[in-house]
Write a protein that holds these residues in place. Structure first.
Motif, PDB file in Angstrom:
ATOM      1  N   THR A  31       0.751  -1.164  -0.030  1.00  6.87           N
ATOM      2  CA  THR A  31       0.175  -0.110   0.218  1.00  6.87           C
ATOM      3  C   THR A  31       0.967   1.530  -0.018  1.00  6.87           C
ATOM      4  O   THR A  31       0.384   2.473  -0.258  1.00  6.87           O
ATOM      5  CB  THR A  31      -0.908   0.048   1.234  1.00  6.87           C
ATOM      6  OG1 THR A  31      -0.175  -0.009   2.343  1.00  6.87           O
ATOM      7  CG2 THR A  31      -1.886  -1.203   1.138  1.00  6.87           C
ATOM      8  N   GLY A  32       2.150   1.255   0.341  1.00  5.25           N
ATOM      9  CA  GLY A  32       3.010   2.240   0.686  1.00  5.25           C
ATOM     10  C   GLY A  32       2.759   3.328   1.594  1.00  5.25           C
ATOM     11  O   GLY A  32       3.245   4.259   1.800  1.00  5.25           O
ATOM     12  N   VAL A  33       1.907   2.556   2.679  1.00  2.12           N
ATOM     13  CA  VAL A  33       1.564   3.362   3.926  1.00  2.12           C
ATOM     14  C   VAL A  33       2.538   3.291   4.991  1.00  2.12           C
ATOM     15  O   VAL A  33       3.384   2.007   4.914  1.00  2.12           O
ATOM     16  CB  VAL A  33       0.338   2.908   4.521  1.00  2.12           C
ATOM     17  CG1 VAL A  33       0.469   1.496   4.905  1.00  2.12           C
ATOM     18  CG2 VAL A  33      -0.335   3.883   5.557  1.00  2.12           C
ATOM     19  N   ASP A  34       3.113   4.269   5.604  1.00  2.54           N
ATOM     20  CA  ASP A  34       4.116   4.244   6.699  1.00  2.54           C
ATOM     21  C   ASP A  34       3.472   4.046   8.095  1.00  2.54           C
ATOM     22  O   ASP A  34       2.042   4.253   8.113  1.00  2.54           O
ATOM     23  CB  ASP A  34       5.159   5.260   6.468  1.00  2.54           C
ATOM     24  CG  ASP A  34       4.675   6.823   6.514  1.00  2.54           C
ATOM     25  OD1 ASP A  34       3.377   6.783   7.245  1.00  2.54           O
ATOM     26  OD2 ASP A  34       5.259   7.645   6.370  1.00  2.54           O
ATOM     27  N   GLN A  35       4.422   4.042   9.022  1.00  2.25           N
ATOM     28  CA  GLN A  35       3.421   3.979  10.463  1.00  2.25           C
ATOM     29  C   GLN A  35       2.703   5.214  10.787  1.00  2.25           C
ATOM     30  O   GLN A  35       1.708   4.992  11.557  1.00  2.25           O
ATOM     31  CB  GLN A  35       4.626   3.718  11.465  1.00  2.25           C
ATOM     32  CG  GLN A  35       5.052   2.067  11.185  1.00  2.25           C
ATOM     33  CD  GLN A  35       5.864   1.731  12.511  1.00  2.25           C
ATOM     34  OE1 GLN A  35       6.139   2.683  13.259  1.00  2.25           O
ATOM     35  NE2 GLN A  35       6.513   0.751  12.380  1.00  2.25           N
ATOM     36  N   ASP A  36       3.230   6.355  10.299  1.00  2.00           N
ATOM     37  CA  ASP A  36       2.564   7.498  10.705  1.00  2.00           C
ATOM     38  C   ASP A  36       1.042   7.817  10.133  1.00  2.00           C
ATOM     39  O   ASP A  36       0.145   7.871  10.543  1.00  2.00           O
ATOM     40  CB  ASP A  36       3.332   8.724  10.322  1.00  2.00           C
ATOM     41  CG  ASP A  36       4.558   8.983  11.351  1.00  2.00           C
ATOM     42  OD1 ASP A  36       4.483   8.374  12.356  1.00  2.00           O
ATOM     43  OD2 ASP A  36       5.523   9.620  11.010  1.00  2.00           O
ATOM     44  N   SER A  41      -4.664   7.277   9.584  1.00  3.23           N
ATOM     45  CA  SER A  41      -5.647   6.512   8.838  1.00  3.23           C
ATOM     46  C   SER A  41      -6.731   5.698   9.349  1.00  3.23           C
ATOM     47  O   SER A  41      -7.698   5.401   8.774  1.00  3.23           O
ATOM     48  CB  SER A  41      -5.189   6.052   7.538  1.00  3.23           C
ATOM     49  OG  SER A  41      -4.587   6.884   6.769  1.00  3.23           O
ATOM     50  N   ALA A  42      -6.259   5.365  10.485  1.00  2.10           N
ATOM     51  CA  ALA A  42      -7.193   4.270  11.247  1.00  2.10           C
ATOM     52  C   ALA A  42      -8.587   4.541  11.445  1.00  2.10           C
ATOM     53  O   ALA A  42      -9.506   3.697  11.670  1.00  2.10           O
ATOM     54  CB  ALA A  42      -6.646   3.952  12.472  1.00  2.10           C
ATOM     55  N   GLY A  43      -8.865   5.806  11.439  1.00  2.00           N
ATOM     56  CA  GLY A  43     -10.288   6.347  11.675  1.00  2.00           C
ATOM     57  C   GLY A  43     -11.107   6.471  10.337  1.00  2.00           C
ATOM     58  O   GLY A  43     -12.021   6.826  10.445  1.00  2.00           O
TER      59      GLY A  43
END
Length: 92
Positions: A31-36, A41-43
């Motif tokens: 996805t290319g998503v990092d931890q931040d 984005s969790a919500g």
């Protein structure tokens, strides 16, 4: 299933995914998503839908997540249909 129940299910799955040291890097790489971004984005219901989309790519992942979370195996696909972008497409 209500949208709230679908989001709750997806949040539980996200928590499971974050704790899975083997699968989390695969998700982040795909996805290319990092931890931040993951935390931010969790919500977001659309992001939660993408988490379910990712897991639904592999039956073994669905089984692992559902077994760990004590969910019926069809719960992830049902939740995905309720979240944004999850309506089933009829190709006929």
């Amino acid at each position: 299933m209500t949208p709230e129940n679908a989001e709750t299910t997806a949040l539980h799955v996200l928590g499971w995914l974050i704790a899975d040291e083997e699968l989390l890097p695969v998700f982040m790489g795909a996805t290319g998503v990092d931890q931040d971004a993951l935390r931010q984005s969790a919500g977001d219901a659309a992001f939660l839908g993408s988490v379910l989309d990712f897991l639904l790519m592999d039956d073994a992942w669905v089984i692992r997540a559902c077994d760990a979370l004590n969910l019926p195996y069809d719960r992830l696909s049902t939740a995905r249909q309720v979240l944004p972008g999850g309506a089933q497409i009829n190709w006929t």
